[in-house]
Write an enzyme that holds these catalytic residues in place. Structure first.
Site, PDB file in Angstrom:
ATOM      1  N   ASP A  16       1.045  -0.916  -0.121  1.00 11.68           N
ATOM      2  CA  ASP A  16       0.138  -0.502   0.101  1.00 11.68           C
ATOM      3  C   ASP A  16       1.034   1.281   0.326  1.00 11.68           C
ATOM      4  OD1 ASP A  16      -2.078   1.765   0.405  1.00 11.68           O
ATOM      5  OD2 ASP A  16      -1.802   2.165   2.666  1.00 11.68           O
ATOM      6  N   ASP A 121      -4.011   3.102  -4.862  1.00  4.96           N
ATOM      7  CA  ASP A 121      -3.212   2.705  -4.268  1.00  4.96           C
ATOM      8  C   ASP A 121      -2.200   1.437  -3.147  1.00  4.96           C
ATOM      9  OD1 ASP A 121      -5.305   2.586  -2.286  1.00  4.96           O
ATOM     10  OD2 ASP A 121      -4.559   4.335  -0.865  1.00  4.96           O
ATOM     11  N   GLU A 122      -2.813   0.564  -3.534  1.00  2.00           N
ATOM     12  CA  GLU A 122      -3.011  -0.959  -2.844  1.00  2.00           C
ATOM     13  C   GLU A 122      -2.680  -2.159  -4.433  1.00  2.00           C
ATOM     14  OE1 GLU A 122      -5.457  -2.618  -0.221  1.00  2.00           O
ATOM     15  OE2 GLU A 122      -5.577  -0.808   0.619  1.00  2.00           O
TER      16      GLU A 122
END
Length: 439
Positions: A16, A121-122
């Protein structure tokens, strides 16, 4: 109880990017993302400042000023009392660009089929077949990837490692973010000291508030109690989901990232009842486009392409009172299989223009059927293969932003044209789940 000898023992990384949007803005301004107090505020044109949305806040801004994502701008502290707090507008194209750059770094460490982009974002990476090429221990390989991203782009990342996707995700969410190294490794043998120690059910990936409340009603208040509940009781209360909950409490997840899942459902759709009659063709087509893109995002999430599109347009009650007994129209058409937003919307607009003759519109629905796995890259007569791949990747990245931050976080330029204010406002109210109505 599970015998872990017979469960998959893989090496899964869940990575992340810490406070991604805020970090992008801090780096754009030449600041350290961990040391800058910064908030990203989305403000719609011609709207009050206080109605703006805090899309992201840096770790320091959260700690120092109590900011949270999806707060309103009116909740920001008085800037005279927070002189170091920087307020910036979002730059979505920058976020998409950085996300793709990070994905390219992941591709240095694993094959494409072993990488699953979970959100903007992950990402989840199956390193089972490749981790040993980069170090003597998965923990240090995780550290190497963190340093690669930090040195190349400036982002700080949190890394959870596990023997399956569930353990990796929980290691990242529950433990890694609180460690100085921002990395942790969970094994099956650790379950009693990790998963069973989780006291708040909602902290577990896959358990939402409604499910947690249901569990509490039957006397299950934490993960330890869930793991020691009779599975038959869970199945009776939740059906198949109950079996999944029990497996989660024991850290069991048998999914393999490279094995893509194709749902049996043969169609997807969505519809909206508008809160007033619409007569303007451009505004109606904006609504059609937004609904079409929402459904297309679901199609792409399953790796499918569409072979048939359907459009339903319901007329207003006034039209019916004036003698139009049709009440609207429903039309379907086969198309060249695609999952491309622009192509799907173009076909929907063509159907609308074929059947609509100026009637007042009150209901709009879109459905996609004849779905098949999108195993081959779609090519267009108007794009080179490289352009088509970039367009596809862009659509999927936009889907992930909208899924996490709401459908209104990205609105096409045509929605910002004069006359589309009401439609734009409805998107903001409705969010990425579609809302109840357009106004």
């Amino acid at each position: 109880m599970y015998d872990y000898r017979y469960e998959p023992h893989r090496v899964i990384f869940m990575i992340d990017n810490k406070s991604f949007f805020a970090s992008c803005e801090a780096l754009r301004l030449g600041l350290n993302p961990m040391k800058a107090a910064l908030a990203v505020v989305s403000q719609q044109p011609n709207s009050d400042w206080g109605s703006g949305l805090i899309m992201a806040a840096s770790p320091l801004a959260k700690k120092k000023y109590g900011l949270k994502n999806v707060m309103r701008a009116r909740d920001l502290p008085d800037l005279r009392k927070a002189p170091d707090l920087k307020i910036v507008e979002p730059h979505m194209n920058l976020y998409i660009k950085r996300s793709m750059q990070i994905l390219n770094i992941f591709k240095k460490y694993a094959a494409d089929e072993d990488i699953h982009v979970y959100s903007i974002d992950e990402s989840m990476i199956d390193m089972t077949k490749s981790w040993h090429l980069f170090g003597d221990d998965p923990y240090y390989v995780g550290r190497r990837i963190q340093e690669d991203i930090r040195n190349t782009l400036g982002f700080y990342t949190t890394c959870g490692i596990g023997e399956n996707p569930l353990l990796a995700k929980l290691a990242m969410d529950i433990s890694a973010k609180h460690r100085t190294s921002m990395i942790d490794y969970w094994h099956y043998i650790d379950v009693p000291d990790t998963i069973w120690k989780i006291s708040k059910l909602e902290d577990v990936w896959g358990i939402n508030t409604r499910t947690a409340e249901h569990l509490r009603r039957i006397g299950i208040n934490n993960m330890y109690e869930l793991a020691h509940t009779d599975p038959d009781i869970l199945k009776k209360e939740f059906g198949v989901i109950g079996e999944q909950l029990f497996a989660m409490s024991w850290g069991v997840d048998r999914s393999i990232i490279s094995h893509k899942y194709f749902p049996q459902n043969k169609s997807y759709g969505n519809s909206q009842v508008l809160t007033r009659d619409y007569l303007d063709q451009r505004q109606i087509e904006i609504v059609i486009r937004e609904i079409g893109e929402q459904v297309a995002a679901r199609i792409r999430a399953y790796g499918l392409k569409v072979g048939r599109i359907g459009l339903f347009v319901g007329y207003s009650f006034k039209e019916r009172e004036n003698g139009d007994r049709r009440g609207g129209f429903r039309i379907q058409q086969k198309i060249t299989p695609t999952s491309n937003n622009d192509e799907l919307v173009r076909e929907l607009h063509a159907l609308f223009r074929k059947k609509w003759h100026g009637e007042a519109v009150r209901t709009i629905g879109v459905d996609y059927s004849q779905l098949n796995p999108d195993l081959d890259q779609q090519l267009s007569f108007f794009m080179t293969p490289e352009q088509e791949i970039k367009k596809r990747n862009f659509d999927m990245t936009v889907d992930k932003i909208r899924k996490k931050y709401g459908f209104a976080s990205l609105v096409k330029a045509s929605s910002l044209l004069e006359g589309a204010t009401a439609i734009r406002r409805s998107i903001l109210v409705g969010g990425h789940n579609g809302g109840n109505a357009y106004e």
